[in-house]
Enzyme design. Structure first.
Site, PDB file in Angstrom:
ATOM      1  N   ASP A  53      25.092  39.935 100.137  1.00  0.00           N
ATOM      2  CA  ASP A  53      26.466  39.510  99.870  1.00  0.00           C
ATOM      3  C   ASP A  53      26.742  38.167 100.522  1.00  0.00           C
ATOM      4  O   ASP A  53      27.336  37.265  99.913  1.00  0.00           O
ATOM      5  CB  ASP A  53      27.430  40.579 100.379  1.00  0.00           C
ATOM      6  CG  ASP A  53      28.888  40.178 100.213  1.00  0.00           C
ATOM      7  OD1 ASP A  53      29.310  39.876  99.087  1.00  0.00           O
ATOM      8  OD2 ASP A  53      29.614  40.152 101.231  1.00  0.00           O
ATOM      9  N   GLU A 125      22.768  42.287  94.821  1.00  0.00           N
ATOM     10  CA  GLU A 125      22.877  41.648  96.134  1.00  0.00           C
ATOM     11  C   GLU A 125      21.678  41.981  97.008  1.00  0.00           C
ATOM     12  O   GLU A 125      21.196  41.132  97.775  1.00  0.00           O
ATOM     13  CB  GLU A 125      24.173  42.085  96.812  1.00  0.00           C
ATOM     14  CG  GLU A 125      25.425  41.539  96.130  1.00  0.00           C
ATOM     15  CD  GLU A 125      26.701  42.046  96.738  1.00  0.00           C
ATOM     16  OE1 GLU A 125      27.742  41.383  96.573  1.00  0.00           O
ATOM     17  OE2 GLU A 125      26.686  43.120  97.390  1.00  0.00           O
TER      18      GLU A 125
END
EC number: 3.1.26.3
Length: 236
Positions: A53, A125
């Protein structure tokens, strides 16, 4: 080559990166339901998703900074939020065709969890984090560039408030800022409905409804932009 190795090779081909340590990629594809024994959270993609992220945010921020040299902080922030939101990451996971390669427990597998948006977004991610850990920032940048660049260049949704866009459009033409006026108010006090008109000198007004004055103003500005050809209808 065993089945797991063959699967990982397929993922490498899809994302355009070959791992030196494939165990990192395997971890990025492992849902907690597939992990047995102690500390399952540490042996699933959860930590990878956390890192990915932030790596994704850093790379996309860099891309936006270079792509929009005139973009102010607010615009860049809106573009960043659009590109790293769950829906966008899930779409990237689909582009990478990661779903069939996610390691799931029997129950999750039978329920079709590999198609869930949240899981797909987390895995996308996780893969970014895996590339970063295995090959460094430049390798991660190349993968993000490959899959997020098209979304950067062609946003799926309007990235700026319609009222702001209309004000900038008017200013560029030497016009004063748009003015908004309430045309009607209807409905009960607990659920009012407003009709608002937006006016600019020398141009026809545009009206729209909303559950609040602010929403009605935004809708009127969006309708004005569509009418003038600044926005397409599906952007309003």
């Amino acid at each position: 080559m065993n089945a797991v190795g063959s699967d990982l090779a397929s993922v490498e081909e899809r994302i355009g990166y070959r791992f030196r340590d494939r165990s990192i990629l395997e971890l990025a594809l492992s849902h907690i339901s597939a992990v047995k024994g102690e500390a399952p959270r540490l042996r699933s993609y959860q930590r990878m998703e956390f890192l990915g992220d932030h790596v994704l945010g850093s790379v996309v921020s860099h891309m936006l900074y270079l792509a929009f040299p005139e973009g102010e902080e607010g615009e860049l922030s809106r573009r960043l939020a659009e590109l790293v939101r769950e829906e966008a990451c899930a779409e990237v996971a689909q582009d990478m065709d990661l779903g069939p390669f996610i390691r799931l427990g029997p129950g999750e597998s039978q329920s079709g969890a590999h198609k869930r948006r949240a899981i797909l977004a987390d895995v996308a991610e996780g893969v970014v984090a895996a590339v970063f850990l295995d090959g460094g920032y430049e390798a991660a940048h190349q993968v993000v560039e490959r899959f997020w660049r098209p979304r950067l260049e062609t946003p799926r949704r309007p990235l700026r408030d319609a009222k702001t866009v209309l004000q900038e459009w008017a200013q560029a033409r030497g016009l004063p800022p748009p003015s908004y006026r309430e045309v009607t108010r209807s409905g009960p006090d607990h659920a009012p409905r407003f009709t608002v008109a937006v006016d600019l000198p020398g141009l026809a007004s545009e009206q729209a409804d909303g559950a609040s004055k602010q929403n009605a103003q935004k809708a009127a500005a969006a309708a004005f932009l569509v009418r003038e050809g600044v926005w397409k209808k599906d952007e309003s």
